[in-house]
Write an enzyme that holds these catalytic residues in place. Structure first.
Site, PDB file in Angstrom:
ATOM      1  N   MET A  45       0.943  -1.144  -0.046  1.00 34.16           N
ATOM      2  CA  MET A  45      -0.001  -0.021  -0.962  1.00 34.16           C
ATOM      3  C   MET A  45       1.031   1.438   0.062  1.00 34.16           C
ATOM      4  O   MET A  45       0.571   2.419   0.443  1.00 34.16           O
ATOM      5  CB  MET A  45      -0.827  -0.465   1.181  1.00 34.16           C
ATOM      6  CG  MET A  45      -2.000  -1.206   1.354  1.00 34.16           C
ATOM      7  SD  MET A  45      -4.058  -1.212   2.094  1.00 34.16           S
ATOM      8  CE  MET A  45      -3.330  -0.902   3.943  1.00 34.16           C
ATOM      9  N   GLY A 100      11.200  -2.947   5.281  1.00 35.94           N
ATOM     10  CA  GLY A 100      10.427  -3.887   5.872  1.00 35.94           C
ATOM     11  C   GLY A 100      10.269  -4.127   4.064  1.00 35.94           C
ATOM     12  O   GLY A 100      10.248  -5.051   3.898  1.00 35.94           O
ATOM     13  N   HIS A 101       9.436  -2.966   3.748  1.00 39.57           N
ATOM     14  CA  HIS A 101       9.201  -3.867   1.753  1.00 39.57           C
ATOM     15  C   HIS A 101      10.234  -3.901   1.049  1.00 39.57           C
ATOM     16  O   HIS A 101       9.931  -4.930   0.478  1.00 39.57           O
ATOM     17  CB  HIS A 101       7.542  -2.570   1.752  1.00 39.57           C
ATOM     18  CG  HIS A 101       6.571  -2.445   1.766  1.00 39.57           C
ATOM     19  ND1 HIS A 101       6.622  -0.797   2.994  1.00 39.57           N
ATOM     20  CD2 HIS A 101       5.455  -2.257   2.473  1.00 39.57           C
ATOM     21  CE1 HIS A 101       5.397  -0.487   3.630  1.00 39.57           C
ATOM     22  NE2 HIS A 101       4.785  -1.361   3.021  1.00 39.57           N
ATOM     23  N   SER A 133       4.354   1.810   8.388  1.00 40.47           N
ATOM     24  CA  SER A 133       3.523   3.082   7.364  1.00 40.47           C
ATOM     25  C   SER A 133       3.078   3.819   8.756  1.00 40.47           C
ATOM     26  O   SER A 133       3.786   4.900   8.152  1.00 40.47           O
ATOM     27  CB  SER A 133       2.925   2.875   5.666  1.00 40.47           C
ATOM     28  OG  SER A 133       3.167   1.300   5.186  1.00 40.47           O
ATOM     29  N   LYS A 141       4.845  -9.686   9.460  1.00 40.26           N
ATOM     30  CA  LYS A 141       4.527  -8.642  10.221  1.00 40.26           C
ATOM     31  C   LYS A 141       3.209  -8.740   9.820  1.00 40.26           C
ATOM     32  O   LYS A 141       2.351  -8.266  11.317  1.00 40.26           O
ATOM     33  CB  LYS A 141       5.009  -7.489   9.915  1.00 40.26           C
ATOM     34  CG  LYS A 141       3.901  -6.273   9.672  1.00 40.26           C
ATOM     35  CD  LYS A 141       4.736  -4.796  10.929  1.00 40.26           C
ATOM     36  CE  LYS A 141       3.924  -3.833  11.253  1.00 40.26           C
ATOM     37  NZ  LYS A 141       2.828  -4.041  10.697  1.00 40.26           N
TER      38      LYS A 141
HETATM   39  P1  AMP Z   1       1.553  -2.609   3.026  1.00 36.84           P
HETATM   40  O1  AMP Z   1       2.111  -1.602   2.508  1.00 36.84           O
HETATM   41  O2  AMP Z   1       1.419  -2.597   4.964  1.00 36.84           O
HETATM   42  O3  AMP Z   1       0.125  -3.714   3.031  1.00 36.84           O
HETATM   43  O4  AMP Z   1       2.801  -3.623   3.669  1.00 36.84           O
HETATM   44  C1  AMP Z   1       3.000  -4.262   2.036  1.00 36.84           C
HETATM   45  C2  AMP Z   1       3.841  -5.735   2.427  1.00 36.84           C
HETATM   46  O5  AMP Z   1       4.918  -5.348   3.487  1.00 36.84           O
HETATM   47  C3  AMP Z   1       2.908  -6.808   3.586  1.00 36.84           C
HETATM   48  O6  AMP Z   1       3.182  -8.284   2.776  1.00 36.84           O
HETATM   49  C4  AMP Z   1       3.610  -6.146   4.992  1.00 36.84           C
HETATM   50  O7  AMP Z   1       2.983  -7.987   5.531  1.00 36.84           O
HETATM   51  C5  AMP Z   1       4.576  -6.785   4.690  1.00 36.84           C
HETATM   52  N1  AMP Z   1       5.639  -5.575   5.649  1.00 36.84           N
HETATM   53  C6  AMP Z   1       4.862  -4.588   6.052  1.00 36.84           C
HETATM   54  N2  AMP Z   1       6.067  -4.092   6.852  1.00 36.84           N
HETATM   55  C7  AMP Z   1       6.916  -5.366   7.301  1.00 36.84           C
HETATM   56  C8  AMP Z   1       8.352  -5.247   7.823  1.00 36.84           C
HETATM   57  N3  AMP Z   1       7.904  -4.546   9.675  1.00 36.84           N
HETATM   58  N4  AMP Z   1       8.826  -6.569   7.706  1.00 36.84           N
HETATM   59  C9  AMP Z   1       8.240  -7.334   7.060  1.00 36.84           C
HETATM   60  N5  AMP Z   1       7.829  -7.326   5.858  1.00 36.84           N
HETATM   61  C10 AMP Z   1       6.787  -6.262   6.050  1.00 36.84           C
END
Ligand code: AMP
Length: 282
Positions: free
Chosen positions: A30, A36-37, A186, A149
């Site tokens: 997103m 992390g991403h 984020s 996460k």
């Molecule tokens: P999001 O943008 O929050 O929807 O996350 C996109 C992807 O990044 C999802 O698969 C999350 O689990 C992963 N993600 C977010 N934060 C972390 C983190 N700190 N470590 C590893 N993966 C992460």
């Protein structure tokens, strides 16, 4: 890096790559990208020929209008980060592109969505499955990379893949943390200094709870201890903390050893909701 805005552009790009017999790895996000991403992108680059990311703040997975409105959006910076790391293409659709019509599909996750995040964010996982299935249909990747996460999300995606019979390998990647232990998110950018300085207590407490089980030998007492430690900070408030089996997500019994199981937590830091988890291993 190719920046693709429509499903048609995406389709043309992946069709070419498939014709070249390239393995396509996909990382849905997103946006508001952090390390992390980027670690997911690195896993995808290392384990596929072509890495496709997506940036889309999916409205159907938000059960709170303010959360959707305040969700950080940093697309220009995100594109630069993806370009720098060597991502091959990024799909950046708008809402109309993904939802030309309302998505009325209801998914059945065999109960995986009724606890923890599912219980506290009604409809969240149904919205996640709506967008991830649409993205899977559009990208048709061989592999898709998700972060641990969002542990429950990984279980939900695996269930969706099984039920919808997708031929996609789901790769779960470890949590990336700040130096002080706070899981990268984020939403961390929305924390004020005061909340940011206390937020690492979440992970520190989860880590210490492993030792606490050895002392208490009782899961209920460990849960109580974790909730008390975090609430004692006064700034943080625990929404839930549960210790569950990794596959079924069913709660671990009071008398059961927590080794091999996982503690999942959601905490409010003011108006910001943070989640984290810890796999017990001793
Ligand atoms: P999001 O943008 O929050 O929807 O996350 C996109 C992807 O990044 C999802 O698969 C999350 O689990 C992963 N993600 C977010 N934060 C972390 C983190 N700190 N470590 C590893 N993966 C992460």
């Amino acid at each position: 890096m190719q920046v693709l805005y429509t499903k048609q552009e995406l389709n043309d790009f992946v069709a070419d790559e498939r014709n070249r017999n390239n393995i396509i790895g996909f990382v849905p996000t997103m946006g508001a990208l952090h390390r992390g991403h980027l670690s997911l992108i690195e896993y995808a680059l290392a384990n596929s020929d072509i890495t496709v990311a997506s940036i889309f703040v999916n409205p159907t997975q938000f059960n709170n209008a303010d959360d959707l409105k305040n969700y950080p959006r940093t697309t220009e910076n995100d594109l630069q980060l993806l370009e720098n790391i060597g991502c091959h293409a990024v799909f950046v659709p708008d809402v109309k592109e993904m939802y030309p019509e309302p998505d009325v599909r209801q998914f059945d996750f065999n109960g995986l969505d009724t606890l923890m995040e599912g219980e506290h964010r009604p409809g969240h996982f149904n919205g996640v499955a709506q967008i991830v299935s649409k993205l899977f249909d559009a990208v048709q990747p061989h592999k898709a990379f998700f972060g641990l996460k969002d542990f429950q999300q990984v279980a939900i995606i695996r269930k969706m893949v099984e039920k919808l019979d997708y031929n996609i390998e789901i790769v779960a990647c470890p949590i990336v943390r700040e130096r002080d232990g706070l899981a990268m998110s984020s939403r961390n950018q929305l924390l004020t200094d005061e909340f940011r300085s206390v937020a690492p207590v979440i992970y520190q407490t989860l880590k210490k709870s492993q030792e606490k089980w050895k002392e208490f030998k009782n899961t209920g007492q460990v849960i109580e201890w974790v909730c008390t430690q975090i609430s004692n900070t006064e700034l943080l408030s625990v929404e839930y903390f549960e210790i569950v089996h990794q596959n079924t997500l069913k709660p671990v019994e009071q008398s059961e050893d927590i080794n091999g199981h996982i503690g999942c937590i959601a905490v409010w830091a003011g108006k910001v909701r943070l989640i984290d988890n810890f796999i017990y291993n001793y």
